[in-house]
Write an enzyme that holds these catalytic residues in place. Structure first.
Site, PDB file in Angstrom:
ATOM      1  N   SER A   1       2.808  -5.398  -4.788  1.00 31.61           N
ATOM      2  CA  SER A   1       2.128  -5.679  -5.633  1.00 31.61           C
ATOM      3  C   SER A   1       1.594  -4.571  -6.775  1.00 31.61           C
ATOM      4  O   SER A   1       1.118  -3.441  -6.425  1.00 31.61           O
ATOM      5  CB  SER A   1       0.539  -6.253  -5.199  1.00 31.61           C
ATOM      6  OG  SER A   1       0.008  -6.776  -6.145  1.00 31.61           O
TER       7      SER A   1
ATOM      8  N   HIS B   1      -0.346  -3.823  -9.128  1.00 30.92           N
ATOM      9  CA  HIS B   1      -1.645  -3.299  -9.321  1.00 30.92           C
ATOM     10  C   HIS B   1      -2.108  -2.076  -8.399  1.00 30.92           C
ATOM     11  O   HIS B   1      -2.898  -1.307  -8.530  1.00 30.92           O
ATOM     12  CB  HIS B   1      -2.803  -4.642  -9.341  1.00 30.92           C
ATOM     13  CG  HIS B   1      -2.939  -4.770  -8.076  1.00 30.92           C
ATOM     14  ND1 HIS B   1      -2.760  -5.820  -7.203  1.00 30.92           N
ATOM     15  CD2 HIS B   1      -4.189  -4.530  -7.168  1.00 30.92           C
ATOM     16  CE1 HIS B   1      -3.073  -5.950  -6.130  1.00 30.92           C
ATOM     17  NE2 HIS B   1      -4.149  -5.107  -6.061  1.00 30.92           N
TER      18      HIS B   1
ATOM     19  N   CYS C   1     -21.516  -5.250   8.556  1.00 30.56           N
ATOM     20  CA  CYS C   1     -22.727  -5.757   8.017  1.00 30.56           C
ATOM     21  C   CYS C   1     -22.756  -5.879   6.764  1.00 30.56           C
ATOM     22  O   CYS C   1     -23.415  -5.286   5.892  1.00 30.56           O
ATOM     23  CB  CYS C   1     -23.981  -4.861   8.345  1.00 30.56           C
ATOM     24  SG  CYS C   1     -23.949  -4.736  10.230  1.00 30.56           S
TER      25      CYS C   1
ATOM     26  N   GLN D   1       0.763  -1.314   0.054  1.00 24.75           N
ATOM     27  CA  GLN D   1      -0.053  -0.060   0.088  1.00 24.75           C
ATOM     28  C   GLN D   1       0.814   1.271  -0.021  1.00 24.75           C
ATOM     29  O   GLN D   1       0.250   2.513  -0.314  1.00 24.75           O
ATOM     30  CB  GLN D   1      -0.912  -0.162   1.200  1.00 24.75           C
ATOM     31  CG  GLN D   1      -2.005   0.899   1.108  1.00 24.75           C
ATOM     32  CD  GLN D   1      -3.051   0.622  -0.003  1.00 24.75           C
ATOM     33  OE1 GLN D   1      -3.364  -0.582  -0.385  1.00 24.75           O
ATOM     34  NE2 GLN D   1      -3.575   1.850  -0.532  1.00 24.75           N
TER      35      GLN D   1
END
Length: 354
Positions: free
Chosen positions: A94, A96, A216, A77
């Site tokens: 990574s 991407h 949720c 990140q």
């Protein structure tokens, strides 16, 4: 990392997990205490993708070096924004994540660190590399790094605008993550009495694509493990990730739309049929069979019905309530007494403090 740790435990190994504070940041001293003489590898994120908190990698790397334990840093990140400081041993990324081709991973092994590749290889000892994608990954990282010095301060100002104004515009909101040591383009907040997925749909109708670490979710109905580890509110969670080039006008429109979207969701959820009773001087709220944020809404509606020092017993069988009820108490300065078994679900005890 979590899946690798689970695989290690299934094979008979042991894993020690280091807790974080409410901002999502690990304490280097706690990390040092978790290291054992037989520790083979330590792992740490450089920055969390869900709340944006940047970890003290250099300090943790120092305690690992002192204990002679290699440190693996997940820098997926943060690599687009600059180098990861400290004497870490291994670093992963990574492509991407910084706009490069998907499916290309990066592993950096510091000079002097002993490392042997794991997994299948061909007869030469190497895998079959996708060289064009690898070159594209390196080129794209170099390109975004060249822009990072100018773009990072601009995005940081925009996310700070969101962090500061959302609590003023929307009542009962908790902005999560470290306010200072954070990534430039990520800001996360949670709204009491709001279902996260429903709020995402409302914002999508207004043209905003945001994410949620909400407890949720329609797929799992379980809390985000990141928010759970931090001990913060998980219901009504919104994660805003500003892309490079994001315009200030879009942020202002988001801030204009958000209050109405939250209010609409709260209005939809704000009139549940509550079943309450008084047993042994304890007010009982029966929220069995109801998903968060309904149990928290029902708790909030009756907190004023008991005297200061009085107890409320909330019955719930929703896994998210174990996180959201204590988080609500923290936000509203009420005392969370704890939980106890019930005939159905779990009973959560809350004492009115004010």
């Amino acid at each position: 990392m979590l899946h690798s740790a689970e695989a290690q435990e299934k094979e008979g190994g042991s894993v020690t997990r280091v807790s974080v504070g409410r901002t999502g940041r690990v304490d280097p001293a706690a990390y040092a205490s978790a290291l054992r003489p037989d520790t083979a590898l330590a792992c740490l994120q450089s920055a969390n993708h869900e709340v944006g908190t940047v970890q003290p990698v250099a300090e943790v790397a120092e305690v690992c070096r002192a204990a002679d334990v290699p440190l693996l840093v997940d820098a997926a990140q943060s690599l687009a924004w600059g180098p990861v400081e400290g004497e870490w041993s291994l670093l992963t990324g990574s492509a991407h994540k910084w706009g490069g081709p998907a499916g290309v991973g990066l592993l950096v092994v510091r000079k002097g660190v002993r490392f042997a590749a794991q997994g299948p290889t061909d007869e030469r000892g190497y895998g079959f590399e996708n060289l064009p994608a690898i070159v594209a990954a390196a080129a794209s990282l170099r390109a975004v790094r060249a822009e990072a010095a100018q773009e990072a301060p601009r995005l940081r100002e925009l996310t700070e605008r969101i962090r500061t104004r959302v609590p003023r515009l929307v009542p009962d909101v908790e902005v999560v993550g470290d306010p200072e040591r954070r990534l430039p383009g990520i800001v996360t907040f949670s709204c009491l009495y709001v279902d996260g997925e429903t709020l995402l749909h409302e914002l999508d109708r207004e043209g905003f694509s945001v994410s949620s670490g909400s407890s949720c979710t329609s797929s799992t109905l379980t809390p985000s493990h990141v928010l759970k580890a931090m001990g913060v509110l998980s219901e009504g969670n919104v994660r805003v990730s500003l892309p490079r080039g994001a315009a200030a006008e879009d942020v202002e429109r988001f801030l204009a739309v958000l209050p109405g979207a939250v209010s609409g969701v709260r209005e939809t959820l704000g009139a549940p049929v509550m079943e309450t009773a008084v047993r042994d001087d304890v007010l009982v709220v029966d929220s069995l069979g109801k998903r968060c944020p309904i149990p928290v809404i029902e708790l909030a509606k009756v907190i004023g019905d008991v005297p200061v020092g009085g107890l409320i017993r909330v019955l719930s069988d929703d896994e998210a309530a174990k996180l959201d009820i204590p988080a609500w108490c923290e936000m509203r300065e009420q005392e969370y007494v704890g939980e106890e078994p019930a005939e159905q679900g779990t009973a959560f005890l809350v004492r009115r403090s004010s």
